[in-house]
Design a protein around this motif. Structure first.
Motif, mmCIF file in Angstrom:
data_model
loop_
_atom_site.group_PDB
_atom_site.id
_atom_site.type_symbol
_atom_site.label_atom_id
_atom_site.label_comp_id
_atom_site.label_asym_id
_atom_site.label_seq_id
_atom_site.Cartn_x
_atom_site.Cartn_y
_atom_site.Cartn_z
ATOM 1 N N GLY A 96 0.813 -1.215 0.000
ATOM 2 C CA GLY A 96 0.000 0.000 0.000
ATOM 3 C C GLY A 96 0.843 1.260 0.000
ATOM 4 N N LYS A 97 2.010 1.191 -0.641
ATOM 5 C CA LYS A 97 2.926 2.323 -0.689
ATOM 6 C C LYS A 97 3.191 2.738 -2.135
ATOM 7 N N ASP A 98 3.785 3.933 -2.292
ATOM 8 C CA ASP A 98 4.064 4.465 -3.623
ATOM 9 C C ASP A 98 5.313 3.871 -4.256
ATOM 10 N N LEU A 99 6.347 3.651 -3.434
ATOM 11 C CA LEU A 99 7.666 3.333 -3.967
ATOM 12 C C LEU A 99 8.325 2.182 -3.216
ATOM 13 N N VAL A 100 9.237 1.522 -3.901
ATOM 14 C CA VAL A 100 10.041 0.446 -3.324
ATOM 15 C C VAL A 100 11.506 0.704 -3.670
ATOM 16 N N LEU A 101 12.383 0.457 -2.700
ATOM 17 C CA LEU A 101 13.827 0.503 -2.934
ATOM 18 C C LEU A 101 14.383 -0.881 -2.639
ATOM 19 N N PRO A 102 14.760 -1.641 -3.682
ATOM 20 C CA PRO A 102 15.248 -3.007 -3.458
ATOM 21 C C PRO A 102 16.699 -3.023 -2.988
ATOM 22 N N MET A 103 16.977 -3.913 -2.035
ATOM 23 C CA MET A 103 18.342 -4.174 -1.577
ATOM 24 C C MET A 103 18.529 -5.694 -1.525
ATOM 25 N N ASN A 104 19.474 -6.164 -0.738
ATOM 26 C CA ASN A 104 19.777 -7.593 -0.709
ATOM 27 C C ASN A 104 19.453 -8.235 0.636
ATOM 28 N N THR A 105 20.109 -7.800 1.678
ATOM 29 C CA THR A 105 19.939 -8.414 2.987
ATOM 30 C C THR A 105 19.042 -7.575 3.885
ATOM 31 N N GLY A 106 18.560 -8.202 4.961
ATOM 32 C CA GLY A 106 17.755 -7.466 5.917
ATOM 33 C C GLY A 106 18.511 -6.321 6.547
ATOM 34 N N ALA A 107 19.774 -6.552 6.901
ATOM 35 C CA ALA A 107 20.579 -5.484 7.494
ATOM 36 C C ALA A 107 20.709 -4.302 6.547
ATOM 37 N N GLU A 108 20.845 -4.580 5.248
ATOM 38 C CA GLU A 108 20.909 -3.486 4.267
ATOM 39 C C GLU A 108 19.594 -2.703 4.233
ATOM 40 N N VAL A 136 14.633 3.576 19.400
ATOM 41 C CA VAL A 136 14.589 2.126 19.186
ATOM 42 C C VAL A 136 14.228 1.450 20.507
ATOM 43 N N ALA A 137 14.046 0.135 20.474
ATOM 44 C CA ALA A 137 13.563 -0.587 21.653
ATOM 45 C C ALA A 137 14.602 -1.545 22.211
ATOM 46 N N GLU A 138 14.605 -1.697 23.514
ATOM 47 C CA GLU A 138 15.413 -2.734 24.158
ATOM 48 C C GLU A 138 15.016 -4.104 23.612
ATOM 49 N N GLY A 139 16.004 -4.982 23.529
ATOM 50 C CA GLY A 139 15.730 -6.327 23.024
ATOM 51 C C GLY A 139 15.630 -6.401 21.522
ATOM 52 N N ASN A 140 15.944 -5.293 20.840
ATOM 53 C CA ASN A 140 15.806 -5.280 19.381
ATOM 54 C C ASN A 140 16.830 -6.191 18.715
ATOM 55 N N PHE A 141 16.473 -6.652 17.523
ATOM 56 C CA PHE A 141 17.443 -7.278 16.629
ATOM 57 C C PHE A 141 17.123 -6.821 15.217
ATOM 58 N N HIS A 142 17.985 -5.951 14.687
ATOM 59 C CA HIS A 142 17.778 -5.416 13.341
ATOM 60 C C HIS A 142 18.907 -5.782 12.388
ATOM 61 N N GLY A 143 19.906 -6.538 12.870
ATOM 62 C CA GLY A 143 21.025 -6.900 12.021
ATOM 63 C C GLY A 143 22.330 -6.801 12.778
ATOM 64 N N ARG A 144 23.450 -6.907 12.048
ATOM 65 C CA ARG A 144 24.744 -6.975 12.713
ATOM 66 C C ARG A 144 25.788 -6.038 12.118
ATOM 67 N N THR A 145 25.385 -5.024 11.391
ATOM 68 C CA THR A 145 26.345 -4.041 10.917
ATOM 69 C C THR A 145 26.812 -3.172 12.081
ATOM 70 N N THR A 146 27.869 -2.407 11.866
ATOM 71 C CA THR A 146 28.429 -1.585 12.938
ATOM 72 C C THR A 146 27.396 -0.607 13.495
ATOM 73 N N MET A 250 7.094 3.392 6.876
ATOM 74 C CA MET A 250 8.110 2.666 6.116
ATOM 75 C C MET A 250 8.127 1.214 6.557
ATOM 76 N N TYR A 251 8.071 0.309 5.577
ATOM 77 C CA TYR A 251 8.257 -1.113 5.838
ATOM 78 C C TYR A 251 9.686 -1.497 5.482
ATOM 79 N N LEU A 252 10.332 -2.271 6.356
ATOM 80 C CA LEU A 252 11.606 -2.889 6.048
ATOM 81 C C LEU A 252 11.351 -4.379 5.880
ATOM 82 N N LEU A 253 11.679 -4.913 4.709
ATOM 83 C CA LEU A 253 11.339 -6.289 4.359
ATOM 84 C C LEU A 253 12.578 -7.058 3.937
ATOM 85 N N GLY A 254 12.522 -8.370 4.088
ATOM 86 C CA GLY A 254 13.633 -9.225 3.670
ATOM 87 C C GLY A 254 13.260 -10.678 3.854
#
Length: 400
Positions: A96-108, A136-146, A250-254
């Motif tokens: 239900g959004k106007d635009l998509v920006l494709p990437m590769n990994t969830g962290a990206e 952001v929230a305690e207990g989060n896991f959004h990836g492993r980049t710096t 914004m949706y973050l998908l992977g």
């Protein structure tokens, strides 16, 4: 002679030890079942941390991959290829959004969301240069980049990787008052998992997500939903946010977006948000490549039928009923939604790791997290009989 011990020794010898896998060496798979190098079969109750929502080697997705492999696999974004527009349009419509920006990994995807939110803050909201912050929230896991581990509260993920990236404020998950109090004039976004997966499938209190949506709207802050694990049918709706009628900015998908075949991730938002990016400001050589788009378009079409969301709802009810029957019989608590569950095992009985090892011995694969908690996330193609089998094996493990 069994091949598994030698294969594990070789893997340990030549691989950095950033994972502690179960002693199983998989060689083939189909649907909900895996077969190891010695011919033993296992029921997959992890599904690649939800990357395999449609099961192993789903025929529609495999056919799309084969067809595209014979035509074109990569162009880079220097050119437009013939699979790109359909993928972006159909995923945008699903979201239900106007635009998509494709990437590769969830962290990206998460890194992209952070960059877009900051740029939106400076260009649209008017935050002073270099002052943007994200809640952001305690207990989060959004990836492993710096940058991402800079706001992790898991010391295993964070320790010894500093100096850490500034610009993040951490508040308790599910505490709307704390979240609201943390927002100031420089806050550009609230970044949350609608259900915290790595933390043990933690569902927030009822009304929390609508409250976050309301506060973000009132304070002119973007609500960024990390649906990388929780989205795309896992919880019984297309997105976990749908359970409470919430639409993030914004949706973050992977994960499941690549059908368990290729890594595919994406950011979906409206033009007033993603439109802040201009050529040269963000990109990826492999992001939105033809092979990824061909597979992911078929994933979106599978979801558009609603079949997998229904399966997750109906089979999830059966899974959770079976698991709840084990509370007081070795389980302390069961959480989750749809075909996704976090189980707290009585630590007096065994650790989560021990439980998963014993389940593997009985032909069921799951994964532990945080001591005595294990997670179940079987493919959405699992059957009633297979769910009953998994619960029965867990009951046997708990019974000793």
């Amino acid at each position: 002679m069994l091949r598994t011990p030698e294969a594990i020794r070789d893997a340990e010898r030549w691989t950095a030890h950033n994972y502690h896998p179960l002693p199983v060496v998989i060689s083939s798979a189909e649907g909900s079942w895996l077969t190891d190098v010695d011919g033993r079969r296992y029921l997959d109750c992890l599904a690649g941390y939800s990357a395999l929502n449609f099961g192993h080697r789903h025929p529609t997705l495999i056919a799309a991959a084969h067809a595209q492999l014979d035509r074109l696999t990569l162009t880079s974004r220097a050119f437009v290829h013939d699979q790109f527009a359909d993928f972006c349009r159909e995923l945008a419509e699903l979201c239900g959004k106007d635009l998509v920006l494709p990437m590769n990994t969830g962290a990206e995807a998460v890194e992209t969301g952070i960059k877009v939110a900051r740029k939106w803050g400076y260009q649209v909201k008017g935050v002073a240069p270099g002052m943007a912050n994200i809640v952001v929230a305690e207990g989060n896991f959004h990836g492993r980049t710096t940058t991402i581990v800079s706001f992790s509260t898991d010391e295993d993920a964070r320790a010894d990787f500093g100096p850490y990236t500034p610009g993040f404020t951490v508040v308790p998950y599910g505490d709307l008052a704390a979240l609201s109090a943390a927002i100031d004039e420089n806050t550009v976004a609230v970044l949350l998992e609608p259900i915290q997966g790595e933390q043990g499938v933690v569902v927030p209190p009822e009304g929390y997500l609508p409250g976050v949506r309301r506060v973000c709207t009132e304070r002119n802050v973007l609500f960024v939903a990390d649906e990388i694990q929780s989205g795309l049918g896992r919880t019984g709706q297309t997105f976990a946010c749908d359970h409470e009628g919430v639409t993030p900015d914004m949706y973050l998908l992977g994960k499941a977006l690549g059908g368990g075949i290729v890594p595919v991730s994406a950011v979906a938002a409206n033009t007033d948000v993603l439109g802040v990016l201009r050529p040269g400001q963000h990109g990826s050589t492999f992001g939105g490549n033809p092979l990824a788009c061909a597979v992911a378009t078929e994933v979106v079409r599978l979801l558009a039928t609603g079949e997998f969301q229904r399966r997750s709802t109906e089979l999830g009810a059966r899974l959770h009923a079976g698991l709840r029957s084990l509370v007081g019989r070795g389980l302390l608590a069961v959480r989750g939604r749809g075909l996704w569950a976090g189980l707290d095992i009585d630590p007096a009985l065994m650790s989560g790791r021990e439980a998963c090892e014993r389940l593997a011995e009985r032909g069921v694969l799951a994964k532990d997290t945080h001591g005595s908690t294990i997670r179940l996330a079987p493919p959405l193609v699992i059957t009633e009989e297979e769910i009953d089998h998994a619960v029965a094996q867990l009951a046997a493990v708990l019974a000793g």
